[in-house]
Design an enzyme around this catalytic site. Structure first.
Site, PDB file in Angstrom:
ATOM      1  N   LYS A  39      69.271  70.193  73.432  1.00  0.00           N
ATOM      2  CA  LYS A  39      70.284  70.401  72.384  1.00  0.00           C
ATOM      3  C   LYS A  39      71.645  70.657  73.034  1.00  0.00           C
ATOM      4  O   LYS A  39      71.715  70.921  74.248  1.00  0.00           O
ATOM      5  CB  LYS A  39      69.856  71.587  71.514  1.00  0.00           C
ATOM      6  CG  LYS A  39      69.690  72.871  72.299  1.00  0.00           C
ATOM      7  CD  LYS A  39      68.846  73.902  71.550  1.00  0.00           C
ATOM      8  CE  LYS A  39      68.736  75.174  72.373  1.00  0.00           C
ATOM      9  NZ  LYS A  39      67.866  76.172  71.756  1.00  0.00           N
ATOM     10  N   TYR A 244     100.505  83.651  83.970  1.00  0.00           N
ATOM     11  CA  TYR A 244     100.821  84.341  82.715  1.00  0.00           C
ATOM     12  C   TYR A 244     100.681  85.845  82.868  1.00  0.00           C
ATOM     13  O   TYR A 244      99.713  86.340  83.447  1.00  0.00           O
ATOM     14  CB  TYR A 244      99.868  83.881  81.609  1.00  0.00           C
ATOM     15  CG  TYR A 244     100.221  82.548  80.991  1.00  0.00           C
ATOM     16  CD1 TYR A 244     101.479  82.341  80.411  1.00  0.00           C
ATOM     17  CD2 TYR A 244      99.293  81.522  80.937  1.00  0.00           C
ATOM     18  CE1 TYR A 244     101.788  81.117  79.814  1.00  0.00           C
ATOM     19  CE2 TYR A 244      99.589  80.312  80.340  1.00  0.00           C
ATOM     20  CZ  TYR A 244     100.847  80.114  79.782  1.00  0.00           C
ATOM     21  OH  TYR A 244     101.142  78.917  79.196  1.00  0.00           O
TER      22      TYR A 244
HETATM   23  C1  LIG Z   1      67.098  76.661  72.820  1.00  0.00           C
HETATM   24  C2  LIG Z   1      65.664  76.848  72.560  1.00  0.00           C
HETATM   25  C3  LIG Z   1      64.739  76.769  73.602  1.00  0.00           C
HETATM   26  C4  LIG Z   1      65.145  76.726  75.069  1.00  0.00           C
HETATM   27  O1  LIG Z   1      65.524  78.044  75.442  1.00  0.00           O
HETATM   28  P1  LIG Z   1      66.004  78.419  76.935  1.00  0.00           P
HETATM   29  O2  LIG Z   1      66.176  79.884  76.864  1.00  0.00           O
HETATM   30  O3  LIG Z   1      67.291  77.701  77.154  1.00  0.00           O
HETATM   31  O4  LIG Z   1      64.951  77.977  77.869  1.00  0.00           O
HETATM   32  C5  LIG Z   1      63.392  76.793  73.279  1.00  0.00           C
HETATM   33  N1  LIG Z   1      62.981  76.929  71.989  1.00  0.00           N
HETATM   34  C6  LIG Z   1      63.858  77.042  70.960  1.00  0.00           C
HETATM   35  C7  LIG Z   1      63.344  77.195  69.575  1.00  0.00           C
HETATM   36  C8  LIG Z   1      65.210  77.030  71.220  1.00  0.00           C
HETATM   37  O5  LIG Z   1      66.072  77.170  70.195  1.00  0.00           O
END
Ligand SMILES: *Cc1c(COP(=O)(O)O)cnc(C)c1O
Length: 343
Positions: A39, A244
């Protein structure tokens, strides 16, 4: 045109990290298969490129948040689960080969049934109180007759030692056989580190694939390194300030490099006076405020001039500690201006 800032991405490190996580999941050893959370555009690295490399390594199960993300990745032989399930507005997009929703609510279950069902995944809430249906609803028959590929749940505290972990694991284990699900999946990256009794049939690492270290001692390799170009090398006399709000004052005459990188690229203001880059082995501290598109480095004695490139610290736990951001934010915030270069 050459990009002034690049993200150097390592196929070797990505593949090695997945293999490490697969081994820890028991993959190939009668244990769980290891998938990949891709994602947020593969946590900022580029989901298409990540999926292509992990597929070639043997990964078959991918997780995204939205249908737009799924559509960009759908391909023969790829299984994509959409973690946010099916909102009303998603129904026009369902039907992509290999793409399944992860149903999260009774309304999503009803919507999916009305649309004719078909293979789906289901999220059950075992105590995080984020997304997912209640175990009591399963007991009451909410899922009866559904074609469920994977029943999943999510750990709230996997990256710390917490009584929540065994409690969620046991609540999830109690659901074995309670649905028609072919597989069960609980562990994210940190969950994998908790041990194989958290792995069930399929694990879902994200962060650790990309070089994040969710638990101390895990041997993850950095995958992404920021490389940016020096736009100007300047001599700052003792007592003069840089940037800045003039927060940094030169204690002595200092060679300073002004580099093509800033918070608009995801190099956050938290790195002000705390981040560092490297020229070869020479560490170059960030001095003063990080600007939107620029950052200043103390070049010390390093032989770094206009047009030279420097690399920023790619160690995610260290960068997180320096900036006050989480490792997740450092990855997913990596901006659109980088040329992403895979080796
Ligand atoms: C994002 C997510 C993962 C992966 O989690 P990490 O901590 O990045 O390994 C797994 N399961 C779900 C439901 C998630 O939303």
């Amino acid at each position: 045109m050459t990009a002034p800032s690049r993200l150097l991405l390592s196929t070797d490190a990505l593949v090695a990290n997945w293999r490490t996580l697969a081994r820890m999941s028991g993959d190939g050893n009668g244990g769980a298969a290891c998938g990949a959370a891709v994602k947020a555009d593969g946590y900022g690295l580029g989901a298409r490129e990540v999926v292509a490399r992990l597929r070639a390594t043997g990964c078959r199960d991918f997780f995204v948040a939205t249908w737009a993300e799924a559509r960009a990745l759908a391909a023969p032989g790829v299984s994509v689960s959409v973690l946010h399930g099916v909102r009303e507005g998603d129904m026009a997009h369902v039907g992509l080969a290999g793409v399944r929703p992860v149903l999260n609510t009774p309304a999503q279950v009803a919507r999916w049934r009305e649309a004719g069902g078909g293979a789906c995944d289901v999220m059950v809430d075992t105590g995080m109180n984020r997304l997912g249906i209640a175990p009591a609803d399963i007991a009451a028959g909410l899922l009866d007759g559904l074609v469920i590929e994977t029943l999943m749940s999510h750990l709230a505290c996997a990256d710390e030692e917490s009584a929540m972990n065994p409690r969620q694991r046991d609540a999830f284990a109690a659901l074995r056989g309670a649905t028609a699900a072919r597989r069960m999946s609980l562990a994210n990256s940190a969950g994998i580190a908790l041990g194989t009794d958290y792995a069930f049939d399929l694990t879902r690492p994200g962060l650790a694939l990309y070089g994040g270290v969710p638990a101390p001692g895990l041997p993850m390799r950095p995958v992404a390194t920021i490389e940016a170009e020096v736009l100007q090398r300047r001599r700052v006399p003792a007592g003069a300030t840089v940037g800045y709000n003039a927060t940094w004052t030169a204690p002595a005459d200092t060679w300073v490099g002004i580099v093509n990188l800033g918070y608009a690229d995801g190099y956050w203001r938290g790195f002000s006076d705390r981040g560092r880059a490297f020229a070869g082995d020479a560490a170059l501290p960030v001095i003063g405020r990080v600007s939107m598109d620029l950052v200043a480095l103390d070049l010390g004695n390093a032989d770094v001039g206009e047009g030279d490139r420097v690399r920023f610290d790619a160690d995610l736990p260290r960068a997180a500690a320096a900036s006050g951001m989480s490792q997740y934010e450092l990855l997913t915030g990596l901006g659109a201006r980088f040329e992403r270069v895979w080796a």
